[in-house]
Design an enzyme around this catalytic site. Structure first.
Site, short mmCIF file in Angstrom:
data_model
loop_
_atom_site.label_atom_id
_atom_site.label_comp_id
_atom_site.label_asym_id
_atom_site.label_seq_id
_atom_site.Cartn_x
_atom_site.Cartn_y
_atom_site.Cartn_z
N GLU A 555 0.87 -1.32 -0.17
CA GLU A 555 -0.12 -0.10 0.06
C GLU A 555 0.75 1.31 -0.07
O GLU A 555 0.66 2.44 -0.52
CB GLU A 555 -0.98 -0.03 1.09
CG GLU A 555 -1.98 -1.09 1.27
CD GLU A 555 -2.69 -1.65 -0.22
OE1 GLU A 555 -2.77 -0.42 -0.97
OE2 GLU A 555 -3.02 -2.52 -0.39
N HIS A 558 1.70 2.20 -3.45
CA HIS A 558 0.65 3.17 -3.89
C HIS A 558 0.77 4.49 -3.64
O HIS A 558 0.65 5.42 -4.37
CB HIS A 558 -0.77 2.44 -3.74
CG HIS A 558 -1.18 1.22 -4.38
ND1 HIS A 558 -1.20 1.51 -5.88
CD2 HIS A 558 -1.71 0.19 -3.93
CE1 HIS A 558 -1.51 0.00 -6.13
NE2 HIS A 558 -1.83 -0.69 -5.02
N ILE A 687 -14.37 -6.80 -7.93
CA ILE A 687 -14.88 -6.99 -9.59
C ILE A 687 -16.35 -6.46 -9.34
O ILE A 687 -17.17 -5.90 -10.41
CB ILE A 687 -14.93 -8.02 -10.44
CG1 ILE A 687 -15.63 -9.12 -9.74
CG2 ILE A 687 -13.54 -8.29 -10.35
CD1 ILE A 687 -15.70 -10.57 -10.66
N PHE A 688 -17.03 -6.64 -8.43
CA PHE A 688 -18.63 -6.21 -8.22
C PHE A 688 -18.87 -5.14 -7.27
O PHE A 688 -20.09 -4.54 -7.19
CB PHE A 688 -19.26 -7.44 -7.67
CG PHE A 688 -19.26 -8.64 -8.58
CD1 PHE A 688 -19.79 -8.35 -9.89
CD2 PHE A 688 -18.80 -9.82 -8.25
CE1 PHE A 688 -19.79 -9.61 -10.89
CE2 PHE A 688 -18.88 -10.94 -9.03
CZ PHE A 688 -19.40 -10.71 -10.18
N ALA A 689 -17.87 -4.40 -6.48
CA ALA A 689 -18.11 -3.24 -5.66
C ALA A 689 -16.84 -2.41 -5.78
O ALA A 689 -16.67 -1.55 -4.86
CB ALA A 689 -18.25 -3.52 -4.47
N TYR A 692 -12.21 -3.06 -10.38
CA TYR A 692 -11.31 -4.19 -11.18
C TYR A 692 -12.42 -5.15 -11.99
O TYR A 692 -12.06 -6.02 -12.55
CB TYR A 692 -10.63 -4.77 -10.11
CG TYR A 692 -9.51 -4.13 -9.41
CD1 TYR A 692 -8.20 -4.38 -10.11
CD2 TYR A 692 -9.50 -3.43 -8.30
CE1 TYR A 692 -7.07 -4.04 -9.52
CE2 TYR A 692 -8.58 -2.87 -7.76
CZ TYR A 692 -7.29 -2.95 -8.25
OH TYR A 692 -6.38 -2.43 -7.90
#
Length: 772
Positions: A555, A558, A687-689, A692
């Site tokens: 992290e 980033h 991928i759903f929230a 990505y």
């Protein structure tokens, strides 16, 4: 979460604004310009010289006559609302759920007026188009970003309700902004003007990105098609938000109270202490690590400890099944939400003229669908035989240990026996290493590495900025002349009752010339770093597993790319404007340093005795680095492959279920077939929230880049301090400094002198074919 290899637990937190905004980038948050409030520590602020960059965050707001009446009518909403104050740093300590509705609605009303004025007066010039647009976007992002961040780290039913109420208004404005034809036409006019060739590369990329973003936001759609597109974006925002909430609620819903110590035989002292501490927080005031009772949860530190160390196979099975089926039943079932999300994404793609949603995703990335599939298959083929051997090694070891389950290993046995095999093969016990990795010492070593590689110093600045929890630390990053260049928050510990799982970095403010104050050349960047590691137990500091150390390094990588940017154009500063499949490069690059001898030994000192980690243990850690590398590689490839298949060939309107797709992918990416009730997709938040979708491959794509980048340091000589420093400065001046102002491939070539090769990744992971 499982054993962490770059991926499921880490990465940049991607806010839900991404799905509809004119700028699909992680937030760069700026202070909105309203009457200012005090900082968290007024005395500390007053001690700053007038030239201090901190003062750049807080200009006095001087409204024009055109906006005075609007502000007067909003006075009641803004006078006591911390979200609408002109602050130096977001007032995380003062924002309450009741502030959200009036703040967001007041801000949106003002920005609507500013957007209308911009459209009327817009000209195809930087000063009359890009600069006012950046201010509008920045103002929205600070308010919504502050709220959304609090929802991730300090969740409550009241905050959820407030966000749900104003979210449609926020999305409506984003769509209005993204579909503005006057702004779109002005960007096209710049692109087609005679001045185009004289623009800097960064400005050209901004213009090109804005044109593409507008098209992907539906600017070319008319009437019914545009209305349908906007309905889809509104619904997707609600669904992804609900998905995330269900995962958090399902995770914290599971609690197993244990009173018999025999049931938790094998759990190390740190896990017992955490379980007892959790029990105390749930009303069992007399709970102790020695005598219990203990509460096991699905939060990562608790879950991983059970899977690695609990000798009670029934307990492992119960916890594993609970984790694997989170948010897949009852009121928290995400199955139908996933189906709706996939249908809407496909419909959106077709409205925009694409075959599938993956093509929409790839429109803003380095890769193409074909190149992704080619890379994943190459890595899968290189990993498969190694993963098969990993499984055989486990079976042989478990059998040799007299285990009753040796001939019938189940999923809840793999992590347990892997840990025993690792201990036996390398004589390393991860729990025995914890005392050598106390969080304060790890952070000191990490900051020392940043100083050596990049020439920056990191200093505590607690009290200068408000924080959302007393455990949060605040830091200032300074350059070699001792001048501040950035700031960041660090929220390290797990709080399962209010904080979502995983680890992420996000933007608070991004560097920006347009938003500079008080004569400075640019506004300074500010970041969040959020982890979910083992909290302190009793009077001991947070004693970290080696995986948690890797996560912090990840992290911070980033954060470094965000904070050390030298790009002054806000839309491409830091991580903004970087193609999504390249953003994991610096994070995964930093993980390599956890295995660098001088770096690790500077971190690993016993928290009580000060004893250095013995060198022979370091050698064993390095030897164990690629333990089960094939298995871990396949795990990431499974996630990336099912993501791609769901967003390319899968038709959510047909009878095949999402679980059928996952099982089909698992046949070629998982040695041990998944359970029939495997519902991990219901908690696949990436991928759903998150950001990505059709992009989880980015971890592997960027891992190729990061491994090759680290090989430059290997080539220079990891024991050659001068060469390391010179290579580190070059990395800073390219990968960390250029932001989205150049294409990722150009940035990489600027650093490495050539295009990337996957050879370094396969070599680092021990997956190269053995020479005949």
């Amino acid at each position: 979460m499982g054993p962490r290899r770059q991926g499921e637990g880490g990465g940049i937190m991607v806010l839900l604004l991404l799905s509809a905004s004119f700028l699909r980038v992680p937030f760069a948050r700026a202070a909105p310009r309203f009457p200012r409030t005090a900082t968290a520590n007024p005395k500390a602020f007053l001690l700053l010289p007038s030239s201090s960059p901190l003062r750049a965050f807080c200009p006095a707001f001087r409204p024009s006559r055109l906006t005075c009446s609007a502000h007067a009518s909003m006075a009641a909403a803004t006078d006591d609302n911390p979200l609408l104050a002109d602050f130096d740093f977001p007032p995380f300590d003062r924002v309450e759920p009741q502030h959200v509705r009036p703040a967001v609605r007041t801000l949106l009303a003002r920005l609507e007026g500013e957007l209308t004025d911009l459209e009327k007066a817009v000209q195809p010039t930087w000063g009359k188009l890009v600069e006012p647009l950046e201010r509008i976007v920045d103002n929205l992002e600070v308010v919504w970003g502050t709220v959304d961040h609090l929802k991730a780290v300090k969740d409550s039913s009241e905050l959820r309700a407030a966000v749900d109420d104003v979210q449609p208004d926020k999305v409506k404005f984003q769509l209005r902004l993204g579909q503005s034809k006057p702004i779109y036409q002005a960007f096209n006019a710049i692109r087609n003007s005679s001045d185009w060739e004289s623009l800097s590369e960064a400005r050209k990329r901004i213009v090109q990105a804005q044109i593409k973003e507008a098209v992907l936001s539906g600017v070319a759609l008319e009437d019914e098609q545009r209305e349908k597109f906007n309905q889809i974006e509104q619904e997707l925002e609600k669904l992804t938000q609900k998905f995330s909430e269900n995962v958090l609620d399902a995770t914290k819903k599971f609690e197993k109270l244990i009173s018999d110590k025999k049931e938790i035989d094998g759990l190390p002292a740190t896990a017992l202490g955490l379980a007892a501490q959790t029990a105390v927080s749930k009303g069992h005031e007399s709970a102790t690590a020695e005598n219990g009772p203990w509460i096991i949860t699905l939060d990562a530190p608790s879950y991983i400890a059970v899977m690695q160390h609990a000798r009670n196979r029934a307990l492992r099975e119960e916890v594993y099944r609970a984790y694997l089926t989170r948010a897949s039943s009852g009121d928290l079932d995400n199955t139908n939400i996933i189906s709706q999300i996939l249908k809407l994404r496909l419909e959106k793609a077709k409205l925009l003229g694409y075959k599938n949603y993956a093509e929409v995703s790839m429109a803003q990335k380095m890769a193409t669908v074909d190149r992704v599939e080619e890379l994943l298959e190459k890595l899968r083929a290189a990993s498969w035989d190694h993963a098969v051997q990993d499984m055989e090694d486990l079976k042989v070891f478990a059998n040799g240990s007299g285990s009753l389950e040796a001939n019938d290993l189940a999923h809840w046995d793999l992590t347990f026996w892997s840990e025993r095999l690792r201990e036996s093969k390398y004589d390393i016990n991860e729990e025995d290493l914890r005392p050598y990795f106390a969080l304060p010492k790890v952070m000191d070593g990490l900051f020392s590495l940043a100083n050596k590689l990049f020439g920056v110093s990191v200093e505590p600045a607690d009290g200068l900025a408000p924080v959302w929890n007393s455990d949060v630390k605040f830091y200032c990053v300074k350059d070699s002349s001792n001048s501040p260049v950035a700031y960041f928050y660090f929220d390290p510990y797990s709080r399962p009752s209010e904080k979502r799982g995983g680890a992420w970095m996000n933007v608070v403010f991004s560097r920006s010339r347009v938003l500079a104050r008080n004569g400075l050349s640019a506004r300074l960047p500010v970041a969040h770093m959020v982890c979910n590691q083992t909290p302190p137990v009793g009077d001991k500091p947070s004693l970290m597993t080696f995986r948690e150390v890797e996560t912090v390094f990840h992290e911070f990588g980033h954060a470094l790319q965000h904070m050390l940017t030298k790009q002054d154009e806000g839309f491409v500063a830091g991580i903004r404007g970087i193609e999504w499949d390249a953003v994991e490069l610096p994070s995964q690059f930093m993980e390599n340093w956890c295995y660098h001898k001088n770096t690790l030994l500077s971190i690993a000192k016993h928290y009580e005795t000060g004893e250095l980690l013995p060198e022979e243990i370091y050698e064993k850690l390095v030897a164990a680095k690629n333990f089960r590398a094939g298995t871990f590689s396949l795990r990431q490839i499974r996630f990336a492959s099912v993501d791609m298949e769901l967003h390319t060939t899968y038709d959510p309107n047909e009878s095949l279920s999402i679980y059928d797709v996952d099982r089909r992918v698992a046949e070629r990416t998982q040695v041990l077939a998944p359970l029939s009730e495997d519902k991990f997709l219901c908690s696949f938040s990436h991928i759903f929230a998150g950001g990505y979708a059709a992009g989880y491959y980015s971890y592997k794509w960027a891992e190729v880049l990061s491994a090759d980048a680290f090989s430059a340091f290997e080539d220079a000589g990891l024991d050659n301090e001068k060469a390391i420093e010179e290579t580190g400065r070059r990395f800073r001046e390219t990968v960390l400094a250029l932001g989205g102002g150049k294409s990722p491939l150009e940035v990489f070539v600027s650093f490495r002198g050539r295009e990337p090769s996957p050879e370094a990744l396969l070599r680092h992971n021990g997956l190269l074919p053995v020479a005949a």
